[in-house]
Write a protein that holds these residues in place. Structure first.
Motif, short mmCIF file in Angstrom:
data_model
loop_
_atom_site.label_atom_id
_atom_site.label_comp_id
_atom_site.label_asym_id
_atom_site.label_seq_id
_atom_site.Cartn_x
_atom_site.Cartn_y
_atom_site.Cartn_z
N UNK A 150 0.94 -1.32 -0.06
CA UNK A 150 0.01 -0.05 -0.09
C UNK A 150 0.88 1.32 0.14
N UNK A 151 2.12 1.17 0.65
CA UNK A 151 2.93 2.30 0.58
C UNK A 151 3.41 2.59 -0.93
N UNK A 152 3.67 1.38 -1.60
CA UNK A 152 4.15 1.62 -2.97
C UNK A 152 3.03 2.17 -3.59
N UNK A 153 1.96 1.73 -3.62
CA UNK A 153 0.61 2.33 -4.42
C UNK A 153 0.53 3.70 -4.09
N UNK A 154 0.62 4.27 -2.87
CA UNK A 154 0.44 5.61 -2.59
C UNK A 154 1.53 6.33 -3.37
N UNK A 155 2.63 5.73 -3.31
CA UNK A 155 3.78 6.53 -4.09
C UNK A 155 3.57 6.73 -5.52
N UNK A 156 3.02 5.83 -6.08
CA UNK A 156 2.67 6.00 -7.56
C UNK A 156 1.84 7.16 -7.73
N UNK A 157 0.73 7.08 -6.78
CA UNK A 157 -0.47 8.09 -6.95
C UNK A 157 0.30 9.32 -6.92
N UNK A 158 1.10 9.58 -5.64
CA UNK A 158 1.67 10.81 -5.46
C UNK A 158 2.35 11.36 -6.72
N UNK A 159 3.33 10.12 -7.36
CA UNK A 159 4.20 10.62 -8.51
C UNK A 159 3.56 11.06 -9.70
N UNK A 160 2.19 10.21 -9.86
CA UNK A 160 1.38 10.77 -10.94
C UNK A 160 0.90 12.18 -10.98
N UNK A 161 0.20 12.37 -9.57
CA UNK A 161 -0.26 13.82 -9.31
C UNK A 161 0.74 14.79 -9.58
N UNK A 162 1.95 14.71 -9.12
CA UNK A 162 2.77 15.65 -9.42
C UNK A 162 3.38 15.92 -10.80
N UNK A 163 3.64 14.63 -11.69
CA UNK A 163 3.99 14.87 -12.97
C UNK A 163 2.60 15.48 -13.88
N UNK A 164 1.43 14.90 -13.40
CA UNK A 164 0.38 15.87 -14.19
C UNK A 164 0.41 17.26 -13.81
N UNK A 165 1.00 17.70 -12.72
CA UNK A 165 1.12 19.19 -12.61
C UNK A 165 2.27 19.78 -13.13
#
Length: 195
Positions: free
Chosen positions: A20-35
């Motif tokens: 679940x920590x890895x999944x949250x990291x992926x979500x965070x990374x995608x949100x930042x790249x999208x920005x």
């Protein structure tokens, strides 16, 4: 809303963690790249560091690894990260993490991540670093640390105003919101650095 152009992310190198920590990291990374936010991190290829770098690369974002030379020599660095800053030691690495960033984000991690976070909190307390420090409290990972910081304030070792040094959030999709909602901080904070 202020544009968040560059952030530093503190995170773990351990692979022996709940997915679940890895999944949250992926979500965070995608949100930042999208920005279109550039990400600075510790340069590792394993654990949350590896997950972060892999996701940013897959999403065609920009990521910069910062690592001491001695860690490269034992092959801890991510081979696909093409922007690297190699430093003389760990102290220089931590200084480089803060250069030109709009915020610091802390994911769950071990003693290295905790040490980086606590140094950043100390520097902000002294007014040396004034940008937002946001703590991603996935799975209540940081509950005990946050209780300890509260206890430090309650016992008079820190000032009540020091609660504004950090912002806690739980949803990695809300990272930009968490940064924007952080309390503004001044270099004059040194005037109330003592409790």
């Amino acid at each position: 809303m202020q544009k968040i152009k560059k952030v530093c992310i503190y995170c773990a190198s351990s692979d022996k963690i709940d997915p679940l920590y890895k999944e949250a990291t992926r979500v965070l990374a995608k949100a930042l790249v999208k920005n279109n936010t550039t990400i600075v991190y510790g340069g590792g290829a394993r654990g949350l560091m590896g997950e972060l770098a892999d996701t940013v690369i897959q999403e065609h974002g920009r990521i910069i690894g910062i690592m001491p030379h001695f860690m490269k020599e034992v092959e801890f660095h991510h081979k696909d990260v093409n922007e690297f800053i190699f430093t003389a030691d760990m102290h220089e690495r931590k200084k480089q993490f803060m250069v030109g960033v709009d915020a610091l984000i802390t994911l769950p991690g071990g003693c290295g991540t905790l040490e980086e976070l606590m140094e950043a909190i100390t520097l902000k307390r002294l007014g040396i670093f004034t940008k937002p420090i946001v703590i991603l409290n996935i799975n209540n990972y940081y509950d005990d640390l946050l209780k300890m910081l509260d206890h430090s304030i309650e016992e008079g070792f820190m000032n009540e105003r020091h609660r504004g040094i950090w912002t806690v959030f739980e949803d990695p999709n809300k990272v930009l919101e968490a940064i924007q909602s952080s309390e503004p901080w001044s270099k004059d904070a040194i005037k109330f650095a003592q409790a």
